[in-house]
Design a protein around this motif. Structure first.
Motif, PDB file in Angstrom:
ATOM      1  N   CYS A  96       6.427  27.818   8.616  1.00 63.52           N
ATOM      2  CA  CYS A  96       7.447  26.799   8.867  1.00 63.52           C
ATOM      3  C   CYS A  96       7.093  25.490   8.170  1.00 63.52           C
ATOM      4  O   CYS A  96       7.930  24.858   7.539  1.00 63.52           O
ATOM      5  CB  CYS A  96       7.601  26.618  10.367  1.00 63.52           C
ATOM      6  N   CYS A 122       6.695  28.943  17.131  1.00 59.92           N
ATOM      7  CA  CYS A 122       7.861  28.716  17.987  1.00 59.92           C
ATOM      8  C   CYS A 122       9.121  29.114  17.232  1.00 59.92           C
ATOM      9  O   CYS A 122       9.097  29.534  16.092  1.00 59.92           O
ATOM     10  CB  CYS A 122       7.917  27.263  18.442  1.00 59.92           C
ATOM     11  N   CYS A 137       2.344  25.444  12.158  1.00 55.82           N
ATOM     12  CA  CYS A 137       2.024  26.756  11.587  1.00 55.82           C
ATOM     13  C   CYS A 137       2.516  26.895  10.150  1.00 55.82           C
ATOM     14  O   CYS A 137       3.489  26.285   9.738  1.00 55.82           O
ATOM     15  CB  CYS A 137       2.514  27.881  12.477  1.00 55.82           C
ATOM     16  N   CYS A 171       7.229  20.717  13.040  1.00 62.88           N
ATOM     17  CA  CYS A 171       6.063  20.020  13.590  1.00 62.88           C
ATOM     18  C   CYS A 171       4.856  20.163  12.673  1.00 62.88           C
ATOM     19  O   CYS A 171       3.884  19.434  12.785  1.00 62.88           O
ATOM     20  CB  CYS A 171       5.738  20.524  14.989  1.00 62.88           C
TER      21      CYS A 171
END
Ligand code: SF4
Ligand code: SF4
Ligand code: SF4
Ligand code: FES
Lengths: 183, 530
Positions: free
Chosen positions: A103, A143, A100, A97
């Motif tokens: 990632c 996540c 953060c 996504c």
């Protein structure tokens, strides 16, 4: 191959699942690896598969892996592990996504390294970096997607190290992508 | 209050205190990009990862960790060092490293943290992502998307502080890019804060771009005089030249923000509208000469003193002292409202409708002389010939009230205006960043001004200009040192009793202002609850 919907008890030996319920590998092929939980968990070697039962504890104890989503990916001896991992990381790099840091930057970076590895352009250092980056993503993200991208990398480059090293060596020897240095 | 531990050091903090703040209390700096004390927690940069010894599972991010009894974190482990280094490596993968041409250089968190926690050899062999550079996204701001670390501070500021929501992180994965919605431009009054909170050089202030390398600048504390809010500021200057104003954190007044109007008001310091020399009947004069002329005009006249809501409390106090010593029959006036050239914008965030920084200070001091007249009273008294001379402090009465100036008009002020033009004697006052003193903001907070640069031209502190008139009469009316003036002021004005200049500290001191009927030294209005 026996397509269908079956309900089997937890604890069924993994080999039974593969051979008895699914009809085994294609004729003449040998098992190379299974990813037991979707694609986001550590890959298992044939030796691990032989010892493991289909339950959470056994898979974790034998292979440090997880049942995850429960979707099995079975790879036989025709599968190139570098290509397979590159393919997986293409998904993760695309799907992050981007929220953060580890990632967002790490999944794409790992994919880039793998592409170069696949194409015979990577070095020993890249291999070290690849493993490092995965370690630096795992457990440090918002996540679990970050860990999901890291675990295949960590397990592939550890459990199938030879194939990754071979790519680096052929690159160093100036061989075209896919050709190995003769031993 | 829960007892928590940071690197083994115990500290008691209010329940729920963020662990970055808790660590700060014991002198442990936890590096962070996305966390900001006045914005919601996003937890996306991962720079603040710490080890958790007790009370949780680690590693975890300190910015999203609320202090609970027994929580113990460590920032001094090899693991934490490694984690920070790794986050720095990830952040720099797609960073252009524009430092030589980047205005953030010198106050950039990427630079600072790299030196402190990064220091790795580059392992990057792949091309960097190119993103949009030099995007003109607003009146005050230029965006360089490549330099962005995707911390979302600017997005949260736009959503939570201004509520305008123009900015977003678009796309996903490493294609994520900060941007503004199509067809939208930043047009709110708080744009400069975006450049302040952006931890890198992605959002820069147009006004400051390419003007100065920040490491040459000195920072001095001040207070903005743009309106009654009295936002705390830092004056950035070098060699007596001012380059910018930035907000100084004061949770009770302006949090971490200032409005653009206030930010850009540093330009007033050197503006051509400054009164830089004393004048007598339109002719340049030395200050003592002009003060003599003023004394001559006021002596024996029927004097009205217009106290200044833009002057320091000290200057207003000096006027009280001057009246008591030399002009015992003078009448005091405080005129509500703003000067004609004041900006008209106001909102519920910071900007007050009252564009004067010291309305309470003027009212408190003026009331020491008994009854205080308003605009109507002043007009009437002038018309009736009850007063025939005016001493005006930092207030454009002539421009505001549209009245004919009396012949004997003495103006003490910083800027040219109708009153200065009409005045027989002008005494140039320093800008508020050029002198010491105090202002009392809309909350009734006494805040300190400091001399950050030398006064322009012949201008002197506004209280010294008033005192010069006293000296012309034959003797100083106030002490020379700001602390001594304040001491006298605090002793003389009931609401200020017990305060000292030093005791005001960095954040000022709140005083209680009671209702107008309650006593002699009331400002005529209770402090609003803001
Ligand atoms: S780890 Fe989570 S937050 Fe980070 S990019 Fe991935 S999905 Fe988003
Ligand atoms: S944002 Fe910081 S690191 Fe990046 S170019 Fe500007 S000064 Fe350099
Ligand atoms: S532009 Fe600046 S504040 Fe906004 S997300 Fe990027 S780094 Fe953060
Ligand atoms: S400051 Fe905690 S994650 Fe960014």
């Amino acid at each position: 191959m026996k397509p269908g919907v079956y309900e089997i008890p937890l604890g069924t030996p993994m080999m039974d699942l593969l051979n008895k319920w699914c009809g085994g590998l294609r004729p003449g092929r040998k098992l190379k690896a299974i990813i037991p939980g979707g694609s986001s968990v550590p890959v298992m070697t044939p030796a691990e598969v032989e010892q493991a039962n289909m339950d959470y504890e056994s898979i974790n104890k034998v292979a440090g892996s997880y049942l995850g989503s429960g979707g099995f990916i079975v790879m036989d001896d025709t599968t190139d592990m570098v290509d397979a991992l590159t393919n997986l990381l293409r998904f993760y790099a695309h799907e992050s996504c981007g929220q953060c840091t580890p990632c967002r930057e790490g999944s794409a970076w790992m994919y880039n390294i793998l592409c170069r590895l696949r194409d015979g352009l990577a070095t020993e250092d890249d291999l070290v970096a690849l493993r490092d980056l995965a370690d630096n993503i795992h457990s440090r993200t918002i996540c679990f997607f970050g860990a999901s991208a890291a675990m295949p990398v960590q397990s592939f480059v550890t459990k199938f190290r030879d194939e990754f090293v071979a790519r680096v060596e052929s690159a160093r020897a100036g061989l075209p992508a896919g050709l190995a240095v003769a031993k | 209050m829960p007892l928590v531990k940071v690197n083994g050091i115990a500290v008691e903090v209010p329940p729920g205190t963020n662990m970055i703040e808790a660590a700060k209390k014991v002198g442990v700096e936890i590096p962070h990009y996305c966390y900001h004390p006045h914005l919601s927690v996003a937890g996306n940069c991962r720079m603040c990862l710490v080890d958790v010894e007790a009370g949780g599972r680690g590693p975890d991010i300190a910015c999203n960790m609320a202090a609970t009894e027994g929580l113990a974190i460590r920032t001094d482990t090899p693991k934490v060092t490694q984690m920070r280094k790794s986050v720095m490596e990830f952040l720099l993968v797609n960073h252009p490293l524009d430092c030589p041409i980047c205005d953030q250089s010198g106050e950039c968190r990427l630079q600072d943290y790299y030196m402190e926690y990064g220091q790795h050899d580059s392992r990057l062999a792949d091309a960097k992502m190119g993103k949009g550079k030099r995007q003109d996204i607003g009146d005050q701001i230029v965006l360089d998307a490549e330099r962005c670390v995707q911390c979302s501070r600017c997005v949260r500021f736009s959503d939570e502080v201004t509520g305008t929501g123009e900015l977003r992180l678009f796309n996903r994965s490493n294609q994520t890019q900060i941007g503004i919605f199509p067809g939208v431009r930043l047009s709110h009054q708080y744009q400069g804060n975006l450049a302040d909170i952006c931890p890198v050089g992605a959002l820069t202030l147009k006004d400051f771009r390419f003007k100065k390398r920040v490491w040459w600048l000195k920072e001095s504390e001040s207070v903005c005089g743009g309106c009654a809010t009295g936002c705390n500021t830092l004056v950035h200057h070098q060699d007596n030249e001012v380059y910018r104003f930035t907000p100084r954190r004061n949770d009770e007044v302006n949090k971490s923000w200032i409005c653009d109007q206030g930010r850009l008001s540093y330009k007033d310091v050197t503006s051509l509208k400054r009164l830089t020399g004393a004048k007598v009947n339109g002719q340049r004069a030395e200050l003592p000469e002009a003060a003599n002329a003023a004394a001559m005009l006021l002596k024996g006249a029927k004097v009205g003193v217009v106290f200044g809501a833009k002057a320091t409390t000290e200057a207003n106090w000096a006027a009280v002292k001057l009246v008591r010593a030399r002009l015992p029959s003078a009448r005091a006036y405080v005129i509500e409202g703003n000067d004609p050239d004041a900006f008209t914008y106001q909102d519920e965030i910071l900007v007050d409708s009252d564009k004067t920084p010291n309305r309470f200070g003027a009212a408190l001091t003026a009331s020491q002389l008994g009854s205080v007249g308003d605009a109507e009273a002043l007009k009437a008294a002038l018309a009736a010939g009850e007063i025939d001379a005016l001493l005006v402090l930092q207030d454009d009465v002539i421009g505001r009230l549209g009245i004919a100036a009396p012949k004997a008009l003495v103006y003490v002020g910083t800027f040219k205006n109708a009153t200065a033009t009409a005045a027989a004697v002008v005494l140039p006052a320093a800008h508020s960043i050029e002198q010491a003193g105090t202002w009392i903001n809309r909350q009734g907070r006494v805040q300190r001004l400091r001399k950050t640069v030398a006064p322009a031209g012949d201008s002197v502190a506004d209280y010294s200009a008033v005192d010069a008139i006293g000296r012309a009469f034959g003797g100083a009316v106030i002490p020379e040192m700001p602390a001594a003036i304040f001491q006298e002021l605090a002793a003389g004005v009931k609401a200020l009793n017990g305060l000292t200049l030093k005791g005001l500290g960095h954040g000022g001191q709140l005083i209680t202002l009671s209702a107008p009927s309650a006593g002699a030294d009331q400002p005529g209005q209770a402090a609003p609850a803001k």
